[in-house]
Motif scaffolding. Sequence first.
Motif, PDB file in Angstrom:
ATOM      1  N   LEU A 168       0.861  -1.185   0.000  1.00 23.40           N
ATOM      2  CA  LEU A 168       0.000   0.000   0.000  1.00 23.40           C
ATOM      3  C   LEU A 168       0.891   1.226   0.000  1.00 23.40           C
ATOM      4  O   LEU A 168       1.841   1.301   0.768  1.00 23.40           O
ATOM      5  CB  LEU A 168      -0.854   0.044   1.265  1.00 23.40           C
ATOM      6  CG  LEU A 168      -1.730  -1.148   1.571  1.00 23.40           C
ATOM      7  CD1 LEU A 168      -2.453  -0.920   2.877  1.00 23.40           C
ATOM      8  CD2 LEU A 168      -2.722  -1.363   0.457  1.00 23.40           C
ATOM      9  N   LEU A 170       0.048   4.147   1.028  1.00 29.12           N
ATOM     10  CA  LEU A 170      -0.731   5.121   1.800  1.00 29.12           C
ATOM     11  C   LEU A 170       0.214   6.041   2.547  1.00 29.12           C
ATOM     12  O   LEU A 170       0.798   5.651   3.551  1.00 29.12           O
ATOM     13  CB  LEU A 170      -1.577   4.364   2.821  1.00 29.12           C
ATOM     14  CG  LEU A 170      -2.985   3.991   2.391  1.00 29.12           C
ATOM     15  CD1 LEU A 170      -3.586   3.086   3.413  1.00 29.12           C
ATOM     16  CD2 LEU A 170      -3.823   5.228   2.226  1.00 29.12           C
ATOM     17  N   ILE A 171       0.366   7.268   2.047  1.00 28.84           N
ATOM     18  CA  ILE A 171       1.261   8.185   2.762  1.00 28.84           C
ATOM     19  C   ILE A 171       0.431   9.188   3.538  1.00 28.84           C
ATOM     20  O   ILE A 171      -0.727   9.428   3.220  1.00 28.84           O
ATOM     21  CB  ILE A 171       2.222   8.921   1.800  1.00 28.84           C
ATOM     22  CG1 ILE A 171       1.428   9.753   0.804  1.00 28.84           C
ATOM     23  CG2 ILE A 171       3.108   7.951   1.081  1.00 28.84           C
ATOM     24  CD1 ILE A 171       2.277  10.727   0.058  1.00 28.84           C
ATOM     25  N   VAL A 265      -3.594   2.035  -3.760  1.00 27.08           N
ATOM     26  CA  VAL A 265      -4.381   2.751  -2.756  1.00 27.08           C
ATOM     27  C   VAL A 265      -3.673   4.046  -2.370  1.00 27.08           C
ATOM     28  O   VAL A 265      -3.479   4.354  -1.199  1.00 27.08           O
ATOM     29  CB  VAL A 265      -4.623   1.871  -1.514  1.00 27.08           C
ATOM     30  CG1 VAL A 265      -5.810   2.396  -0.723  1.00 27.08           C
ATOM     31  CG2 VAL A 265      -4.881   0.447  -1.890  1.00 27.08           C
ATOM     32  N   PRO A 267      -3.432   7.987  -1.974  1.00 26.67           N
ATOM     33  CA  PRO A 267      -4.444   9.046  -1.778  1.00 26.67           C
ATOM     34  C   PRO A 267      -4.206  10.271  -2.651  1.00 26.67           C
ATOM     35  O   PRO A 267      -3.937  11.349  -2.145  1.00 26.67           O
ATOM     36  CB  PRO A 267      -4.324   9.386  -0.300  1.00 26.67           C
ATOM     37  CG  PRO A 267      -2.923   9.040   0.061  1.00 26.67           C
ATOM     38  CD  PRO A 267      -2.489   7.921  -0.847  1.00 26.67           C
TER      39      PRO A 267
END
Lengths: 318, 529
Positions: A168, A170-171, A265, A267
């Motif tokens: 993922l 996701l940061i 995923v 953002p």
Amino acid sequence: MHPIVKLLSQRIALGLLLLVSSSAMIFGLTEALPGDAAQAVLGQSATPEALENLRREMGLDRPALVRYFEWLGGIVQGDLGTSITNRLDIATSISSRLGNTLFLAFWAALVSVPLAIFLGLLAVRYRNRWPDKMISGVTLATISIPEFLIGYVLVYFIAVQLGWFSPLALINDTMTLGQKLNAIALPVAVLTMVVLAHMMRMTRAAILNVMQSAYIETAELKGLSSFDVIRKHAFPNAVAPIVNVVMLNLAYLVVGVVVVEVVFVYPGMGQFLVDAVVKRDVPVVLACGVIFAAIYISLNLVADVVSILANPRLRHPK
Amino acid sequence: MKDQLNYYAARVTAGKMSRREFMGRAAALGVSAAVAGSIFTQAVQASEPRKGGILKMGLVGGESTNSLDPAVAASQVPYHNLNQFGETIVNVNEFGEIDYRLAESAEASADAKTWSFKIRKGVQFHNGKELTAQDVMRTLERHSNEDAKSGALGIMRGITGMKVEGDMVVLSLETGNADLPFLLADYHLMIQPDGGFDAPAAGIGTGPYMLESDEPGVRTLWKKNPNYWDSSRGHVDGVEILTINDSTARMAALQSGQVHLVNRVDPKIAELLNRAPGLSVKNASGPGHYVFIMHCDTAPFDNNDLRLALKYAINREEMVEKILRGYGTVGNDFPINAAYPLFDDTIEQRAYDPEKAAEHYKKSGHDGSPIILRVSDVAFPGAVDAAALFQQSAQAAGIPLEIKREPGDGYWSEVWNVQPFCASYWGGRPVQDQMYSTAYLSTADWNDTRFKDPEFDALLLQARAELDADKRKALYSQMAMMVRDEGGLICPMFNDYVEGVSDQVQGWVSDPTGELMGGIASHRVWLAS
């Protein structure tokens, strides 16, 4: 006025005009969609009175032309409007998403552009020999495979089997730069593979074209090494088409990464835009559209300016 | 082998197996003593909740347009977010019974028309305010208001009056309803300070976790509520909810250990996923079911013999095996299963019987023209394949079915509840009364089988107001038999909730009331060190 300044200001003015007309087009197209935002919000439970009330509240009862200029005026002042689904200020909710998209695009560009140009030069240096063929073959293969497939393959082998990077990307703001870079390693790899071939092939073709000129032969006769011939004489003259294709790919890295964002995923803006379209959140779609148009147009503007500046005939007019 | 070892470890955790016995069984499975010893130690420790750690959940069903307003929650990520900060006054537990949460007790008048809920004392909202009966009433008021666009509005419509008496909330109903506590367990009805009128989406409630940060459609962070009133719940230090809509990415996140829990595992890959190390696939049999529905008032389905012929002509076991890959249970042509309270499990299971089907088909006097079944894959995952299986099993009984594939777009407006025979699904309801009132009452809008029986309607109203559980169970059993033998519902299967759970997660129980332990996995599980 120096002709180059004139040319540049013309280009910039044209770019601005293009931006305004594309904003009119985006606005017009969303207007042309069946149903309006009020209907989208109320859905099946819409009664004529509720629709009328909501339209008045949202200002949809006034003529489209008036609303367009108000909206345009707002954008000029940095006001992108309010989302109709969660009533949040669009500028604030977009800013972090846009920041993320630019962050990913920046690192992908930092890896892919120098790599593509270097590989292109290498391919010219060893043209029609095995390094050239290998570089072309591999980059053409990676551009031909759909990016989501490359993404899934990398996730499966590198993240799940080897456990090197996270599947993922996701940061968030609390992460350090190192953690963020670790998180986006796989999407950057995928994006690099996707844009590499285009830029590499263009570099190779542009330089090969220049290599046939008489001044290259002169340089060779002067006794320069073949790599120096490319670097000092061929590359500066081939820079305009290369910058053009680089800018096109940079624009792609910003506006065309929806699929990669979904797979990892991430953002970014792509996911945000998809959600807004599904919910018929027209102000958000408009804002995203204008931002994407602005990025595309300004990157192309940069390409134009660079190719003008790189042309000695324009820099030193008689 | 893995399954057996897990089973023995669970027995140890439950205190039902000694070390000697466990080591013996493990040796019989070919596990070395050292490995078995460490598994045993882990299993023993597992029996005592361990505090701490961050529980990470990767979930499908979130968008960047989501809000924390309990009224408007509709998809999975908002559902789980609400369950972190909020609590309802009562909860339905895994045994289908009422757990009292913010209400300490409930009492009904003899006609079940007036209900009093005693509100728990000493409970604090996250903003420091003390919970009062007033807050509860104001919350219910907000959800009764059309403007709030609450998903619980349908439930609130039956409530005609509310008042606060000391620490009691008193609700009066239009008609008696013995199920009211079950309805008030609806996840929209999270109690908020002053009903959430001022700031509906603030994410402030009385739950075990408090909002730390919220990025809709990306991730939401929750931290432990130090003042939580129930010390037996809320073991982890924080919960991280990640929106991962892409199925492949979600499974990869679980396999690589990025998340501990994922929802909605596709049955097609569940078996493969279960083989991966460090995790297991759990399933819970919920109230959702996949159906084929016939209109009882439209020819040829107005003939009960034809309906029965079709009911006998479907092979339920085969459907559960091939469509749900075993992650489900067979249906029995009424919309209720063991996930519902007061379910009568003595009702005989209808089985595939081509001879009986042929017999009824003959008796119905159908002219032999093909019976048209309309399907689309939006009806339920695998609906087109299920229809093909149905066609084959009916063929064996001499019943000609013709499958007509409909476009997914517009299926719910043009086909479902319009055409006389089609595929569909139901997500189920918390109680039998609500399920029957939604789709089997003569006057219901969603009576998608056109089942209209005054006797059934009367039984439904009688059961609703009946406070004696045994009598109600008998009434519901009678109603189930009516739908099963005379209704237009062919219910071949109930689909399970299928979820991926990391081995780090301890204290997991199978809960049929909703996905991930009825939405409160984070309240009850803990993480192994």
